[in-house]
Enzyme design. Structure first.
Site, PDB file in Angstrom:
ATOM      1  N   TYR A  68      16.121  48.701  57.672  1.00  0.00           N
ATOM      2  CA  TYR A  68      15.172  47.594  57.699  1.00  0.00           C
ATOM      3  C   TYR A  68      15.486  46.525  58.742  1.00  0.00           C
ATOM      4  CZ  TYR A  68      13.954  49.722  53.257  1.00  0.00           C
ATOM      5  OH  TYR A  68      13.582  50.615  52.293  1.00  0.00           O
ATOM      6  N   ASN A  73       3.089  44.875  51.256  1.00  0.00           N
ATOM      7  CA  ASN A  73       4.180  45.823  51.376  1.00  0.00           C
ATOM      8  C   ASN A  73       4.596  46.097  49.940  1.00  0.00           C
ATOM      9  OD1 ASN A  73       6.566  47.221  51.623  1.00  0.00           O
ATOM     10  ND2 ASN A  73       7.285  46.052  53.380  1.00  0.00           N
ATOM     11  N   ASP A  77      -4.670  50.334  41.133  1.00  0.00           N
ATOM     12  CA  ASP A  77      -5.938  50.042  40.471  1.00  0.00           C
ATOM     13  C   ASP A  77      -6.430  48.629  40.782  1.00  0.00           C
ATOM     14  OD1 ASP A  77      -5.851  52.595  39.422  1.00  0.00           O
ATOM     15  OD2 ASP A  77      -5.279  51.957  37.404  1.00  0.00           O
ATOM     16  N   HIS A  95       4.584  48.696  55.987  1.00  0.00           N
ATOM     17  CA  HIS A  95       5.973  49.064  55.685  1.00  0.00           C
ATOM     18  C   HIS A  95       6.815  48.830  56.919  1.00  0.00           C
ATOM     19  CE1 HIS A  95       5.071  51.001  51.849  1.00  0.00           C
ATOM     20  NE2 HIS A  95       3.988  51.487  52.438  1.00  0.00           N
ATOM     21  N   SER A 154       9.693  50.363  57.545  1.00  0.00           N
ATOM     22  CA  SER A 154      10.172  51.673  57.998  1.00  0.00           C
ATOM     23  C   SER A 154       9.007  52.665  57.993  1.00  0.00           C
ATOM     24  CB  SER A 154      11.295  52.177  57.085  1.00  0.00           C
ATOM     25  OG  SER A 154      10.793  52.477  55.792  1.00  0.00           O
TER      26      SER A 154
END
Length: 147
Positions: free
Chosen positions: A22, A73, A86, A99, A101
């Site tokens: 990260y 994220n 949902d 994201h 990565s």
């Protein structure tokens, strides 16, 4: 125009958690960059990080009529966050998944996102730039749509 930014579980540890994956940019630094970009784009942000799926769902519900779009994220909820999926589907505004990565290039179990079918699009693998690219894309999409 107001955009909701949701950071999922463990993202408060950016900069410390697995820096080989990260990087060393902290969540505070990501939020500072997003805020600076929002100023440039002349939009307002509402930001939340939570380690609890219900808090993220609650924030979406709370903002259903007050924001025009969202970036999320989902972190560890990417593969298992059914209630988050949902809630996103129930929103009247576009949501983009981001994201740091490239989840498709990591462990096999990480490659499948149950969030992806509920969102407008996904940006991944660009480190902190995933968030910035997501915000730019979302604002441009909304402006193109007259939002």
């Amino acid at each position: 125009m107001k955009i909701l930014i949701l950071h999922g579980p463990n993202l408060n540890l950016f900069g410390r958690r697995e820096p080989h994956i990260y990087g060393t940019t902290t969540l505070a630094q990501i939020n500072e960059r997003l805020t600076a970009l929002a100023t440039e784009l002349r939009v307002e942000l509402e930001l939340l990080q939570s380690n609890h799926e219900g808090a993220l769902v609650d924030k979406l519900h709370e903002c259903i009529d007050s924001v025009q779009g969202a970036l999320i994220n989902p972190a560890g909820l990417t593969q298992h966050g059914v209630s988050l999926h949902d809630a996103i589907k129930a929103m009247p505004f576009p949501v983009l998944e981001v994201h740091m990565s490239n989840i498709a290039a990591r462990e096999t179990w990480r490659a499948h996102s149950i969030i992806s079918p509920a969102v407008k699009g996904t940006i991944q693998g660009l480190g902190p730039h995933s968030y910035l690219a997501g915000l730019r894309a979302l604002v441009e999409m909304l402006r193109d749509a007259g939002g």
